[in-house]
Design an enzyme around this catalytic site. Structure first.
Site, short mmCIF file in Angstrom:
data_model
loop_
_atom_site.label_atom_id
_atom_site.label_comp_id
_atom_site.label_asym_id
_atom_site.label_seq_id
_atom_site.Cartn_x
_atom_site.Cartn_y
_atom_site.Cartn_z
N GLY A 91 0.82 -1.22 0.00
CA GLY A 91 0.00 0.00 0.00
C GLY A 91 0.84 1.25 0.00
NE ARG A 92 3.50 1.72 5.21
CZ ARG A 92 3.78 2.11 6.44
NH1 ARG A 92 3.97 3.38 6.70
NH2 ARG A 92 3.86 1.24 7.42
CE LYS A 107 7.13 -0.06 5.50
NZ LYS A 107 7.38 -1.14 6.47
CG ASP A 119 -0.79 8.57 4.28
OD1 ASP A 119 -0.11 7.52 4.27
OD2 ASP A 119 -0.73 9.39 5.22
NE ARG A 170 10.77 -2.44 2.99
CZ ARG A 170 9.80 -3.16 3.55
NH1 ARG A 170 9.88 -3.51 4.83
NH2 ARG A 170 8.76 -3.56 2.85
NE ARG A 177 5.35 -8.41 1.36
CZ ARG A 177 5.71 -7.56 2.29
NH1 ARG A 177 5.19 -7.64 3.50
NH2 ARG A 177 6.59 -6.61 2.02
CG ASP A 246 0.14 -8.85 6.20
OD1 ASP A 246 -0.42 -9.52 7.08
OD2 ASP A 246 0.39 -7.64 6.33
CG ASN A 247 3.86 -7.76 8.35
OD1 ASN A 247 3.79 -7.20 7.28
ND2 ASN A 247 3.32 -7.26 9.45
CG ASP A 256 6.77 -5.73 6.02
OD1 ASP A 256 7.71 -5.45 5.24
OD2 ASP A 256 5.60 -5.87 5.63
P1 AMP Z 1 1.92 -3.23 7.97
O1 AMP Z 1 1.19 -3.39 9.27
O2 AMP Z 1 2.82 -2.01 7.91
O3 AMP Z 1 2.62 -4.47 7.53
O4 AMP Z 1 0.79 -2.90 6.90
C1 AMP Z 1 -0.29 -3.75 6.61
C2 AMP Z 1 -0.87 -3.36 5.29
O5 AMP Z 1 -1.30 -2.00 5.32
C3 AMP Z 1 0.08 -3.48 4.13
O6 AMP Z 1 -0.66 -3.89 3.03
C4 AMP Z 1 0.61 -2.07 3.97
O7 AMP Z 1 1.06 -1.81 2.65
C5 AMP Z 1 -0.64 -1.26 4.29
N1 AMP Z 1 -0.31 0.08 4.81
C6 AMP Z 1 0.24 0.39 6.00
N2 AMP Z 1 0.38 1.72 6.13
C7 AMP Z 1 -0.08 2.28 4.99
C8 AMP Z 1 -0.20 3.60 4.51
N3 AMP Z 1 0.16 4.65 5.23
N4 AMP Z 1 -0.71 3.78 3.28
C9 AMP Z 1 -1.10 2.74 2.53
N5 AMP Z 1 -1.02 1.47 2.93
C10 AMP Z 1 -0.52 1.23 4.14
MG MG Z 2 3.70 -5.31 6.23
#
Ligand code: AMP
Ligand code: MG
Length: 479
Positions: A91-92, A107, A119, A170, A177, A246-247, A256
């Site tokens: 997502g980012r 990232k 965002d 990174r 994953r 997913d991590n 992550d």
């Molecule tokens: P994470 O907990 O960081 O591993 O994120 C879980 C999911 O949320 C993943 O698919 C990330 O890409 C998405 N995600 C986390 N933060 C953001 C952000 N600020 N904008 C878009 N996607 C996000």
């Molecule tokens: Mg993640």
């Protein structure tokens, strides 16, 4: 060759379009370079130091494309805190391509198809943490993604308060994953499971090519690697905090980094993630959580490999590997070269003793690496010392069975028991300073992160004891 001249390939884009979205990064405003890891740069096969110039900033900010780069976000799903979450995806994070076996990824580089309500940004605070700990874990000998560089910016990013956007470049030999497979299974793309498995074998387990039962063997490798990584976490006192599928990297490395923590005192029940109210990913739950995630992966792979076969591999191999590696590292930490029947019990008693007192986990082992029988050197710094006192007597008796002399034993122990560990309180200090545009501490921490077993007498303030009020801090997932 200079970094800016490297040529990337994009093998992931040879997969079916369901696996990714082609998307361009959205650059940050007024980007500036905060730190680079020359150690990571070596992975790219470049023969010069990274030039810290505008070109580098533009590459990390997604403004300049490296030759051959085609940018994309990867699609995946995942089980988050035990529940299937559907499609997640990068997502980012935006991938640039691959060189020398390393996949480059930005990232915090803007919105993608998978941003959902986010965002697409990463704030400076969490980017500093991920950047530094990636390098620290590597130097501690734990398989991990790496970080090449960190840039800051003037882009405002709303979190609990306004913060500034940052990007970490990174590197990882794979960004696939467990959740990448889960996406295909959940969305009935069963024919794509094999396509992805073949990609994974190519990328992470090429030595399996041509063997019989190749997908089962792939699964066995994932189980083994994951068990090794988790055993290493448990020995160094690392709490990941968000062990969602997913991590979980498909080659078992750590990826992550969010609200992670290195233990202060040894508390098996410690939970570093504020949102993990059930303690699903508490320190002592980590091996079990990994096992559960591997079981989810086995179920996901069932159109490709009979579930019962994977289950057998998981049951047979996970705990065996885990205990083997855990025991090996623990004995090294205690400086025991010879093997004796009572050794396992010796470290189990030690962990119980450590849990009953407030001594710092990392500092205890560092002190043990210089222990010459004077117990007060260790015990003076802690309360409730009875159990540890008794244990040290047992340890002294056990040492009598060792053949290696004390000086050599100590030298070996000092190479496995780090002096420097990235505690949350020290990271927080560096972050507070960085938010005021002073990045000196980030770079000091990078130095000790990359050589945690060395003394660095001029940087000893970075391994000071955790202040009482900063002990066992929990962090939120906000990043
Ligand atoms: P994470 O907990 O960081 O591993 O994120 C879980 C999911 O949320 C993943 O698919 C990330 O890409 C998405 N995600 C986390 N933060 C953001 C952000 N600020 N904008 C878009 N996607 C996000
Ligand atoms: Mg993640």
């Amino acid at each position: 060759m200079k970094f800016s001249k490297i040529k990337l390939t994009t093998p992931y884009l040879n997969l079916a379009p369901v696996f990714y979205e082609k998307v361009d990064p959205t650059p940050l405003n007024k980007p500036f370079l905060i730190s680079t890891s020359q150690s990571s740069a070596q992975l790219l096969g470049i023969d010069e130091e990274l030039a810290l110039d505008e070109e580098l900033i533009n590459i990390i900010n997604g403004k300049t494309k490296l030759e051959g780069s085609q940018t994309f976000a990867m699609c995946y799903a995942g089980h988050q805190f035990g529940q299937f979450s559907g499609r997640l995806g990068d997502g980012r994070a935006i991938n640039l391509g691959k060189v020398n076996g390393q996949n480059l990824q930005l990232k915090g580089a803007g919105l993608t198809l998978y941003s959902r309500h986010g965002d697409g940004r990463a704030v400076l605070r969490s980017s500093i943490r991920e950047y530094l700990v990636s390098e620290a874990m590597f130097a501690l000998g734990i398989e991990t993604s790496r970080a090449l560089a960190l840039i800051g910016s003037e882009t405002d990013v709303p979190r609990e308060k306004w913060e500034k956007g940052a990007i970490v470049l990174r590197l990882s030999p794979t960004w696939v994953r467990f959740g990448t497979f889960e996406y295909l299974n959940a969305y009935k793309e069963h024919d794509k499971l094999q396509e992805l498995a073949d990609y994974v074998i190519d990328e992470s387990f090429p030595y399996l090519k041509g063997s019989q039962d190749i997908y089962l063997k792939m699964y066995a490798e994932i189980v083994k690697n994951t068990a090794i990584t988790i055993a290493s976490w448990q020995c160094v006192g690392f709490n990941h905090g968000v062990m969602n599928t997913d991590n979980m990297a498909i080659d078992g490395r750590t990826i992550d980094y969010g609200p992670f923590a290195f233990l202060d005192n040894y508390n098996p029940h410690f939970v570093c993630n504020k949102t993990d109210t059930q303690g699903l990913y508490s320190f002592s739950s980590q091996p079990g959580a990994a096992f559960w995630n591997l079981d989810m992966l086995a179920r996901t792979l069932s159109p490709l490999i009979q579930y019962e076969l994977c289950e057998e591999v998981l049951d047979d191999n996970f705990w065996t590997t885990y205990h083997e590696i855990f025991t090996k590292i623990m004995l090294e930490k205690m400086g025991l070269q010879t093997e004796h029947e009572e050794d396992k019990e010796l470290y189990q008693t030690l962990l119980r003793a450590l849990a009953s007192t407030d001594i710092d986990y990392t500092q205890f082992f560092r002190k043990l690496s210089r222990f010459k029988g004077e117990k007060s050197d260790i015990l003076d710094t802690c309360i409730n010392k009875q159990a540890l006192d008794t244990w040290l007597d047992r340890y002294l008796q056990r040492l009598e069975k060792e053949t290696l002399n004390e000086a050599l034993r100590h030298a070996k122990m000092l190479k496995v028991n780090p002096k420097y560990i990235l505690k949350n309180h020290i990271l927080q200090e560096a972050i507070t300073r960085a938010e005021e545009h002073d990045f000196s501490m980030v770079n000091e921490l990078l130095k000790v992160a990359l050589s945690p077993f060395e003394e660095h007498l001029e940087l000893e303030h970075l391994c000071k004891a955790t202040p009482l009020l900063s002990k066992n801090i929990k962090l939120s997932c906000s990043s």
